[in-house]
Structure formats: C-alpha cells, structure tokens
Design a protein around this motif. Structure first.
Motif, PDB file in Angstrom:
ATOM      1  N   MET A   1     -28.777 -25.972  -5.899  1.00 26.38           N
ATOM      2  CA  MET A   1     -28.189 -25.783  -4.569  1.00 26.38           C
ATOM      3  C   MET A   1     -27.502 -27.072  -4.146  1.00 26.38           C
ATOM      4  O   MET A   1     -28.077 -28.158  -4.252  1.00 26.38           O
ATOM      5  CB  MET A   1     -29.283 -25.407  -3.570  1.00 26.38           C
ATOM      6  CG  MET A   1     -28.792 -25.262  -2.128  1.00 26.38           C
ATOM      7  SD  MET A   1     -30.054 -24.615  -1.011  1.00 26.38           S
ATOM      8  CE  MET A   1     -31.279 -25.908  -1.079  1.00 26.38           C
ATOM      9  N   LEU A  21     -26.972 -32.225  -5.619  1.00 25.61           N
ATOM     10  CA  LEU A  21     -27.442 -30.947  -6.141  1.00 25.61           C
ATOM     11  C   LEU A  21     -28.962 -30.962  -6.247  1.00 25.61           C
ATOM     12  O   LEU A  21     -29.545 -31.924  -6.748  1.00 25.61           O
ATOM     13  CB  LEU A  21     -26.833 -30.675  -7.517  1.00 25.61           C
ATOM     14  CG  LEU A  21     -25.323 -30.444  -7.543  1.00 25.61           C
ATOM     15  CD1 LEU A  21     -24.824 -30.374  -8.979  1.00 25.61           C
ATOM     16  CD2 LEU A  21     -24.972 -29.156  -6.814  1.00 25.61           C
ATOM     17  N   VAL A  22     -29.578 -29.894  -5.763  1.00 23.66           N
ATOM     18  CA  VAL A  22     -31.032 -29.776  -5.800  1.00 23.66           C
ATOM     19  C   VAL A  22     -31.403 -28.555  -6.619  1.00 23.66           C
ATOM     20  O   VAL A  22     -30.863 -27.460  -6.407  1.00 23.66           O
ATOM     21  CB  VAL A  22     -31.611 -29.638  -4.372  1.00 23.66           C
ATOM     22  CG1 VAL A  22     -33.123 -29.584  -4.427  1.00 23.66           C
ATOM     23  CG2 VAL A  22     -31.144 -30.789  -3.505  1.00 23.66           C
ATOM     24  N   HIS A  23     -32.296 -28.720  -7.580  1.00 17.22           N
ATOM     25  CA  HIS A  23     -32.724 -27.604  -8.418  1.00 17.22           C
ATOM     26  C   HIS A  23     -33.784 -26.786  -7.693  1.00 17.22           C
ATOM     27  O   HIS A  23     -34.801 -27.323  -7.244  1.00 17.22           O
ATOM     28  CB  HIS A  23     -33.276 -28.113  -9.743  1.00 17.22           C
ATOM     29  CG  HIS A  23     -32.244 -28.785 -10.599  1.00 17.22           C
ATOM     30  ND1 HIS A  23     -31.300 -28.079 -11.291  1.00 17.22           N
ATOM     31  CD2 HIS A  23     -31.998 -30.100 -10.836  1.00 17.22           C
ATOM     32  CE1 HIS A  23     -30.514 -28.919 -11.945  1.00 17.22           C
ATOM     33  NE2 HIS A  23     -30.912 -30.155 -11.684  1.00 17.22           N
ATOM     34  N   VAL A  24     -33.538 -25.501  -7.559  1.00 12.66           N
ATOM     35  CA  VAL A  24     -34.462 -24.595  -6.872  1.00 12.66           C
ATOM     36  C   VAL A  24     -34.832 -23.460  -7.824  1.00 12.66           C
ATOM     37  O   VAL A  24     -33.968 -22.709  -8.268  1.00 12.66           O
ATOM     38  CB  VAL A  24     -33.823 -24.012  -5.591  1.00 12.66           C
ATOM     39  CG1 VAL A  24     -34.840 -23.167  -4.846  1.00 12.66           C
ATOM     40  CG2 VAL A  24     -33.311 -25.130  -4.701  1.00 12.66           C
ATOM     41  N   LYS A  25     -36.107 -23.352  -8.156  1.00 14.09           N
ATOM     42  CA  LYS A  25     -36.556 -22.297  -9.074  1.00 14.09           C
ATOM     43  C   LYS A  25     -36.596 -20.935  -8.380  1.00 14.09           C
ATOM     44  O   LYS A  25     -36.263 -19.915  -8.958  1.00 14.09           O
ATOM     45  CB  LYS A  25     -37.938 -22.648  -9.621  1.00 14.09           C
ATOM     46  CG  LYS A  25     -37.952 -23.886 -10.523  1.00 14.09           C
ATOM     47  CD  LYS A  25     -39.349 -24.132 -11.068  1.00 14.09           C
ATOM     48  CE  LYS A  25     -39.349 -25.362 -11.986  1.00 14.09           C
ATOM     49  NZ  LYS A  25     -40.707 -25.630 -12.528  1.00 14.09           N
ATOM     50  N   ASP A  26     -37.032 -20.943  -7.140  1.00 19.14           N
ATOM     51  CA  ASP A  26     -37.161 -19.704  -6.365  1.00 19.14           C
ATOM     52  C   ASP A  26     -36.090 -19.702  -5.275  1.00 19.14           C
ATOM     53  O   ASP A  26     -36.048 -20.604  -4.437  1.00 19.14           O
ATOM     54  CB  ASP A  26     -38.554 -19.621  -5.749  1.00 19.14           C
ATOM     55  CG  ASP A  26     -38.750 -18.350  -4.929  1.00 19.14           C
ATOM     56  OD1 ASP A  26     -37.863 -17.468  -4.973  1.00 19.14           O
ATOM     57  OD2 ASP A  26     -39.781 -18.239  -4.251  1.00 19.14           O
ATOM     58  N   ILE A  27     -35.213 -18.697  -5.287  1.00 14.05           N
ATOM     59  CA  ILE A  27     -34.109 -18.670  -4.322  1.00 14.05           C
ATOM     60  C   ILE A  27     -34.436 -17.844  -3.076  1.00 14.05           C
ATOM     61  O   ILE A  27     -33.553 -17.416  -2.356  1.00 14.05           O
ATOM     62  CB  ILE A  27     -32.814 -18.134  -4.960  1.00 14.05           C
ATOM     63  CG1 ILE A  27     -33.014 -16.702  -5.476  1.00 14.05           C
ATOM     64  CG2 ILE A  27     -32.351 -19.048  -6.074  1.00 14.05           C
ATOM     65  CD1 ILE A  27     -31.732 -16.046  -5.924  1.00 14.05           C
ATOM     66  N   SER A  31     -38.335 -20.623   0.206  1.00 12.45           N
ATOM     67  CA  SER A  31     -38.264 -21.717  -0.762  1.00 12.45           C
ATOM     68  C   SER A  31     -37.058 -22.610  -0.490  1.00 12.45           C
ATOM     69  O   SER A  31     -37.154 -23.849  -0.576  1.00 12.45           O
ATOM     70  CB  SER A  31     -38.185 -21.149  -2.185  1.00 12.45           C
ATOM     71  OG  SER A  31     -38.042 -22.186  -3.134  1.00 12.45           O
ATOM     72  N   THR A  35     -37.030 -26.662   0.537  1.00 10.09           N
ATOM     73  CA  THR A  35     -36.218 -27.633  -0.200  1.00 10.09           C
ATOM     74  C   THR A  35     -35.354 -28.457   0.740  1.00 10.09           C
ATOM     75  O   THR A  35     -35.260 -29.686   0.622  1.00 10.09           O
ATOM     76  CB  THR A  35     -35.326 -26.909  -1.225  1.00 10.09           C
ATOM     77  OG1 THR A  35     -36.140 -26.163  -2.123  1.00 10.09           O
ATOM     78  CG2 THR A  35     -34.496 -27.911  -2.017  1.00 10.09           C
TER      79      THR A  35
END
Length: 314
Positions: A1, A21-27, A31, A35
C-alpha cells in the motif's frame, strides 16, 4: 500500500510527502487502518491530526459501514473523505451512462468482442497483421498521410468503469480498427474450433456492422473526447477546487455546443464512415423498428426521430 501525506508547513504552504510503500498481508479495512495508524505513529502523528482522507473506489476503502474511511472517521470526526476530482468525474459518468440502454449495449458488445479477439495469441497476431495490411493498402492509395509519429500500431483497449477514460480510447480504436476487427471475426467464423465460438463470432460480426453501432461509437467518442480532456486536466498536480470548477464549466459548455450544433457534422461523419465500410445507411424517413422490442409494440416515430431525439438529444 502506498501512503502519501499532505500537510501545511510552518510557512503556510501545502506540501505532499510520499511516506513509502507498506506491505499489507490482509487487505481488510481493519488491517489497513492498523497499518496506517502504525505508520503515522512512526512520524509522531495520530489520527486526531487527520483532516481529510482519499482512497480509490474499492469497497474495503469506501464502504459506508465498515470501510477504511468510516473506521478512521469514527476516531477523527474531522477526517472527511473525498474522491479526487478525476475520480468523481468518472463515477458521475458511469452512473449517468448506465441509464442509457444504447450505451450499455455498446459497452457490452465492445467488451464481448475484446474477449473474443484477446482469447488467443493467434487472434492478436491476426489483428496485428490485418492492421499492417490495411495500413499498407491505404498508403498505396494515398488515403492517409505519412509523417513521423503517425500511423502507429493500435491495440484494443480494455475498458473499465473506474477508468472511464479507457472507454474513450476503446471506442476510438474500434473506429480506427474496424476493418481489421471484421477481418479477424470473419476468419474466426470460418476456422473456429467449436460451434459456440463460430456462433459468437458470427453474432458479433452481424451486430458490429450496423448503423446503430456506428452511430453510438462516433457519438460516444465525441462526448467522451470532451470529458477525457477534462479528466486529464483534473489529474494535474497543481489543480485546485476553484480551477477545477472552471474546467467543469468549460466542459459543460463544450457538451452543450455539441448538443446544439453537432448533429449535422456527426451525421456527415457517420455517413462517410458507413460508406467506407459498406454499412447500410437507413432511410431517416422510414418508421423506426426497434430490434430489441416485440414487433407487436407499434412504433409511431421515424428513424430520424429515434437517433436525433431519443438518442442524441435525450
């Protein structure tokens, strides 16, 4: 994201900063909110500082109950959610266009033909080769000009409701690639592996070569050409609300001028297009027959009335 922060500095200037940019496993919305809270905390900020939020049109972002915008709004009443100017325009155009049956039919037909032509690399290659052959034929007959940057190879643009400008490009390329599209559909009718593919290609070929489709393609290209220019202008970095309103007003005047003075030029353009591509031009004085309605329903208006009043003006 990707997260972008917009703020006013000590000198009163508006500054945009790309946080990263931030990595998000659950969208899920929850969640995403966690973040964002964590990222703001890393910069010594909290949701209480938020005065506005802007996302795309996904339901997990814009949902009115559990969307990200609502979760943040519950903690910060001042965090008003807005769409960017261009996205608001796209949403409006989509909503209005869906009220017109003819536009819906055109979008569906174009989408179905795209699915057929894009189903295999062989058909894409056939379209590309047909385009080259038709271009060479036009050059040999001096029908088009040659200059650097002209006559570039065109592709079939897949349109999407959230990218309304893509519809403009799709209709524009369909007009330019009509002969090549017909060539590929013709080949598919003869060489299709299954009866189902042959039937679809034959049906699309028959529907595509009608005055109604030619009319709607050119009409929507002209209308969306105006809104496309507006869309591009609204996405410029330096845009503000005051200038955006001026641009909208200019676009409205252009659309009104098209409605008031554009009928004759449009009909002449479509007639030339139909003659070039061997498409039957109806007699405008004949009673209009709607192929999509029961023949038991009597129509008491002419072809001219249908296209000029029911489609063009309304």
């Amino acid at each position: 994201m990707a997260i972008v922060l917009r703020y006013v500095d000590n000198k009163g200037f508006v500054v945009e900063a790309f946080i990263g940019l931030v990595h998000v496993k659950d969208i899920s919305a929850l969640s995403l909110k966690k973040t964002i809270v964590n990222v703001l905390a890393q910069h010594s900020l909290s949701l209480s500082y938020v005065r506005g939020q802007c996302y795309d049109g996904a339901s997990n972002m814009q949902g009115d109950i559990n969307g990200l915008k609502m979760l943040i709004k519950k903690e910060s009443k001042s965090a008003h959610s807005i769409h960017c100017f261009a996205h608001q325009l796209q949403l409006t155009l989509v909503a209005v266009s869906k009220k017109c049956v003819q536009v819906g039919e055109l979008v569906l037909l174009v989408s179905n033909i795209l699915n057929v032509l894009g189903a295999s690399f062989k058909r894409k290659d056939e379209l590309r080769q047909s385009q080259k052959d038709n271009l060479q034929k036009a050059l040999d007959m001096d029908e088009i000009e040659t200059c650097r940057g002209l006559n570039q190879e065109l592709g079939l643009i897949r349109a999407g409701d959230t990218r309304w400008g893509s519809h403009y490009k799709a209709f524009q390329n369909f007009i330019l690639l009509l002969d090549s599209i017909i060539d590929v559909l013709d080949t598919l009718v003869e060489d299709a592996n299954t009866l189902d593919e042959r039937a679809k290609a034959s049906g699309y070929l028959r529907s595509f070569q009608t005055y109604e489709v030619a009319f709607m393609l050119h009409l929507m290209k002209d209308i969306l050409g105006i809104t496309y220019d507006l869309n591009i202008s609204l996405q410029k970095r330096e845009q503000d609300i005051a200038n955006a309103m001026i641009l909208v007003e200019v676009a409205k005047k252009r659309l009104q001028k098209l409605r008031d003075d554009g009928w004759e030029p449009l009909i002449n353009k479509i007639s030339m297009f139909c003659i070039k591509h061997d498409i039957l031009i109806p007699n405008f004085d004949d009673p209009y027959s709607n192929s999509g309605r029961s023949r038991r329903k009597i129509v008491d208006h002419t072809v001219l009335h249908h296209f000029h009043v029911e489609v063009y003006i309304l």
